[in-house]
Every structure is written in C-alpha cells, then in structure tokens.
Design an enzyme around this catalytic site. Structure first.
Site, PDB file in Angstrom:
ATOM      1  N   HIS A 238       0.837  -1.200   0.000  1.00 35.63           N
ATOM      2  CA  HIS A 238       0.000   0.000   0.000  1.00 35.63           C
ATOM      3  C   HIS A 238       0.878   1.260   0.000  1.00 35.63           C
ATOM      4  CE1 HIS A 238      -2.968  -2.928   1.504  1.00 35.63           C
ATOM      5  NE2 HIS A 238      -3.875  -2.094   1.025  1.00 35.63           N
TER       6      HIS A 238
ATOM      7  N   ASP B  24      -4.914  -5.743  -7.848  1.00 36.34           N
ATOM      8  CA  ASP B  24      -5.110  -5.138  -6.532  1.00 36.34           C
ATOM      9  C   ASP B  24      -5.370  -3.652  -6.799  1.00 36.34           C
ATOM     10  OD1 ASP B  24      -5.296  -4.813  -3.800  1.00 36.34           O
ATOM     11  OD2 ASP B  24      -3.379  -5.788  -3.363  1.00 36.34           O
TER      12      ASP B  24
END
Length: 594
Positions: free
Chosen positions: A241, A314
């Site tokens: 992330h 993702d």
C-alpha cells in the site's frame, strides 16, 4: 426494493437475448453477440471496478456527494455508471457503502437499476473485501468469522468450506457477487506488515487445502471467490500500500511454496485471481510489478498454470503499482500484461481515458479488450447476474446474521484458539479462586464493524461467564503513567488478562510489571501469535489471531474453561533472542487434557 414488474422490465432486453445456463463457456456465442453491440466506450467501462461514496446509488449524503465530485467528477453511483459504464463497483466501509444489510441491498439494487437502464445495459459485478478476521467491509449484524490464520490454527477444511458457504450466502443476499477472498499467500515472514494473520499459515500444502475449501464454499453459494495476491505476497517486509516490495524467492522455491495454493485454487475452479503489486525478479527481471508483468500474468498464470478466469488487479491506488509508472500508464500496461479488471484507480477519468486513447492509437486492440470482457461476462453469467440482478429484503432477513449462522461462527472460533503457555496449570481460571478479573491491553479500532474494543469485549464475555471483569484499556504504546495505573488496579484483582497486539516495548513493559505484582497474568495475542516470544515470564499465553468479537469471545470461553483450547500453530514462532531457532513449531498447541 424495486417491484418484480420493475425488475422484469429493466432486465428484459438482456435476459431475452441471453438465456443463461451457468455452464462454463456454453454461452460464449451469446456473450460475444452482446460484446459486438457495445461501443468502444462501453467496452472500456466494463474493465473497471470503481469505488463510489454513499449509502444510496441516487441519493447519498451531501458529504458523499462532495467526495464523489472531488475524486470522480460525478455526484452519485448512478451518474458514474451513466458516464463511464463501469462493469464493477467495490464497496468499502469508509466510503459509507455498508451501514447495514438492508441498506446494502438497496444500494446494490439501485446500482443494478442504474446500469440496466442504460442503452445495452449490463448488470454490475459488485465486489468487496470480506476476508473475515481483520479485513471485513460488512459488519454486524452480518455473521463474522475468524480470520485466515485462525482457520489455519483450526486446520479444518470443513470449517473453511462452511465459512465460505455461509459468508457467500450472506454476501449474495445483499447483492455482492464477487468477494476478494481467500488470501492464498503463504506467510513465511513474521515481519510481514500487510499479510500476517490474513494468511492461513506458513505451510504451502495446508494453505492450499484451506484455500480450495473456501473457494468451494463461496462459489457453491453463488459468489465469485478471488485468490490473492498472485504470484505470492507472503514473504515481504514492505506493505505494498505504501511501498514496492521485492520477493527474493528463487523460481524453484516459488514452485514449491508460493505457487501451491494458487494451483489449488485453479483446480477448485476459482472465478478470479488478484495480482500483487510486488517485484519478483526470479519470475520477471524487468523490475515491473507483477500487476504489470506479461511474463508473470500471461506467461505463468495463463500459460503455465492454465488459468482462463478473470484476473483483477489489486487496488491501482496503492503505492506499489504507482512507483515506476504514472496513473495514465498503469491501466494500459496492466491490460497488456493480461489483466481483465482494473480495480479502483486513483482517478477513474485519467485511467478510463488512457485505455480509450490506447485503443484509438493502436497500442491496445479492441480485440484485446473483447478477450477480457468475455471473461468478465462469463463470470457475471456464472454467478446469475443476468437472470437475477436484484435482491430482496425478505432474502436479507432470511439469510444475514441468522442464529444458525452466528452459532456456526462461534463453534468454528472455538476450534481455533491456541494455548501456547500454561505454566503451573493456571488455566482454565476458576471463578471461585479467580473471580475478580482486570482486563487490560491494546485496543485497536474494530477491524470489521464488530462492537469492540477488545478489552471491553473480553471483559463483557468473561462477566457473562460468571466472573467480575473490569476493562482498563492501555493501548498499543502505554505510557509509564498508564502502566502504573494498570499495576495499581491489578492489586485489587484475582488475575489479570492482558491483550497484546504486535508487541511493542511499551506493551512488554506493561506485561512484565503486571507479572512482577505476583498476580496471575494471562496474555492473549489478539493479532500475531509471534508476540509470545517476547514475553517469556508470562505464566499463560493464548493466541486468538484477531480482535474481532467472535475470536475474543472464544478466547474468553477457553480462559473460563467453557471450551477447550484446540488450535495448533499454523506458523512457527522464532525465539526472540535467536530468530534462527524455533521456539514453537508449526502444529504446537497445549490442551487442558495435557
């Protein structure tokens, strides 16, 4: 909810042209016919799965309208669908999509209605991250199960399949047909900051069996499962992330370790596989993230593993995929690599227009888009979206959070709690000798819409079991004053229960000073089981693997002797003073029967 007449009217065009049988590729001719009638702009839209703010497709709160205007340039989900013709929408708690099951069902119906009313309108594939454990988007009163590492500690494929079946039934009842679960990563790095307890464990074969079982459960209930994060995110020390992790496994080790659960998922007929924003030099030396890697996605996943289902990225807002290329290049490169669904780009307008221009300019062919759209439409057909795009309030009431489902979650949780230390046979605690309890420790925010906080849940559960338990939250980094307050409170208790969360020096000081009081101390690892290695003086230690209510209540029943500790470590715990040596091996766990 729309009436049956409205539903039939809205879906008549698509349903009449596409009588879906649900079999593998039996409907390709009809699906290709649908694709042939789509405009290029509609085709581009089908490839995107996008977030949108608000509890309603047409009438969100003003704050959510403002957020949509700022991030997407539209006011509502309905407007986003009309402008971009997105093929999918992802629900998030923080986007205010998931207040309660009946509201979610209404939102889902509103989204379907908005899409099906468009020219050549198609049903939307609504998705979410409902992993259970520490990652969930739909909270109470839906049924919430233990997370993957807890299921790994239970070791039961039957329980994993039951989890998938019940969770799948509840998701489908509220209009969600694609779940980004199970995690197929093999967690071999205790320092992994992003996977950890989201993985079933460190043994590839055990992970593979549980992945296949959950896939069977979800897809048997009519919800597409998604194995993630290909080619394997289990040995990283960087969170994708916020950074760009590099996996240093050899090709041989990848085959023996990371690939095993994905092969198992493919054999189980998995509907979708999610990519990882990781660099894997042994599989692709270019330095590109796997999400943008043709050798990894087309060469290995499609070619060598023989997978022909949907490949979804993702989130394209994560730093791991944005490090090397701009937001306008990422979606184009992902499609060139072999991706089908582009998930949650930072700017839908930038990404959508980049793909459109890539086709218009010849970098991507329309035929390449058609390949991905066919896979996406196959998935939608297989999951019944053409025949039954809408859900009902009656279905929500009959299905979501029923007593039978909640009882099943409690039973499964009881089989996961792992007893790691029990010196002097302190456990189970006897109400006659240890009736007054102090519950202290970390209180991280509720991960999945459960009641929380952990100290309060544990104290309430123990009080219900006949103890007098007082909660005193001390946090993940207690100050010296907070530690002193807890030590003083312990003087008035018969025993202390302390929750540890990714143990810190301050938490360690708290526990050691509580042990020094002479009061019996029972520690509960409410996230990573590795905490136990840092606290050798604690007389009793349990691993709960998460701080969701269902796991904490199970731990309370074990502490009280209402349930036996039956979990076994699905990962090894290394010694704190010598990480090369194993303190507790895979499969370790004590029982009260000794």
């Amino acid at each position: 909810m729309p009436s049956r007449r409205t539903v039939l009217a809205a879906t008549a065009g698509v349903a009449a042209s596409l009588a879906i049988s649900g079999t593998a590729h039996a409907n390709d001719k009809k699906l290709r016919s649908l694709i042939s009638r789509m405009t290029l702009e509609e085709k581009v839209g089908q490839l995107f799965v996008m977030r949108v703010y608000g509890h309603s497709a047409t009438a969100p709160d003003q704050a959510d309208i403002d957020a949509n205007l700022k991030e997407i340039g539209v006011r509502t989900a309905a407007e986003m669908i009309a402008r971009y013709r997105v093929g999918g929408i992802i629900y998030f708690t923080w986007a205010h999509n998931t207040r309660d099951p009946h509201q979610i069902a209404d939102l889902s119906n509103g989204i379907q209605k908005a899409s099906l009313r468009q020219p050549r309108g198609l049903p939307v594939l609504i998705s979410t991250d409902q992993e259970h454990g520490i990652v969930c988007r739909v909270g109470e009163p839906a049924t919430l199960f233990p997370g993957a590492m807890a299921i790994g500690a239970g070791g039961s494929r039957k329980d994993a399949r039951t989890l998938g079946r019940i969770a799948g039934q509840e998701l489908r009842a509220i209009g969600i047909r694609q779940n980004y679960s199970p995690v197929a990563d093999v967690n071999v790095n205790p320092a992994n900051p992003v996977i950890g307890v989201r993985s079933f464990g460190s043994e590839a074969g055990a992970v593979a069996g549980l992945v296949a079982a959950e896939v069977a459960g979800y897809q048997g209930a009519g919800v597409a499962a998604t194995a993630k994060h290909f080619p394997g995110h289990g040995d990283t020390a960087v969170d994708s992330h916020y950074g760009f992790p590099v996996i240093t496994h050899s090709r041989e080790l990848w085959e023996k370790l990371d690939a095993v659960p994905f092969r198992s998922a493919i054999r189980a007929g998995i509907d979708s596989i999610m990519t990882a924003h990781i660099q894997f030099p042994a599989l692709d030396a270019s330095g590109d993230p796997a999400t943008l890697s043709h050798p990894i996605l087309t060469g290995i996943l499609r070619g060598e593993l023989g997978y022909d289902g949907v490949v979804v990225t993702d989130s394209l807002g994560m730093e791991g995929v944005r490090t090397k290329y701009g937001d306008d290049r990422v979606p184009v490169l992902a499609l060139k690599a072999g991706v089908d669904q582009l998930l949650n780009p930072p700017s839908l307008d930038v990404a959508w227009n980049a793909v459109l221009k890539a086709v218009q300019g010849g970098e991507l062919t329309e035929a390449r888009l058609d390949e991905s759209i066919l896979r996406i439409l196959r998935l939608k057909a297989r999951r019944g979206l053409f025949e039954e795009p809408y859900v009902s309030h009656g279905g929500v009431t009959r299905t979501v959070g029923t007593p039978a489902h909640l009882a099943a979650a409690d039973r499964i949780a009881e089989r996961t709690t792992t007893l790691l230390v029990d010196e002097r046979r302190l456990l189970p605690l006897d109400r006659r000798t240890h009736g007054k309890l102090l519950v202290v420790g970390a209180d991280p925010a509720s991960p999945s819409g459960t009641t929380g906080p952990p100290t309060g849940v544990l104290a309430a559960a123990l009080t219900e079991l006949g103890f007098t338990a007082t909660a005193l939250p001390t946090g993940t980094a207690p100050s010296a004053a907070t530690v002193a307050q807890a030590v003083a409170a312990a003087q008035d208790a018969d025993a202390v229960i302390v929750g540890t969360y990714n143990i810190t020096a301050a938490q360690k000081a708290l526990v050691e000073q509580l042990v020094a009081t002479g009061r019996p101390v029972v520690a509960v690892a409410i996230r990573n089981p590795y905490d136990v290695a840092q606290l050798p003086t604690v007389p009793a230690y349990l691993a709960a693997y998460s701080w969701t209510d269902v796991e904490l209540r199970a731990a309370a029943r074990v502490i009280a002797g209402q349930a036996a500790p039956r979990g076994r470590l699905p990962v090894p715990v290394q010694r704190a003073d010598d990480p090369a040596k194993v303190l507790y091996p895979v499969g370790y766990g004590l029982s009260y029967g000794r």
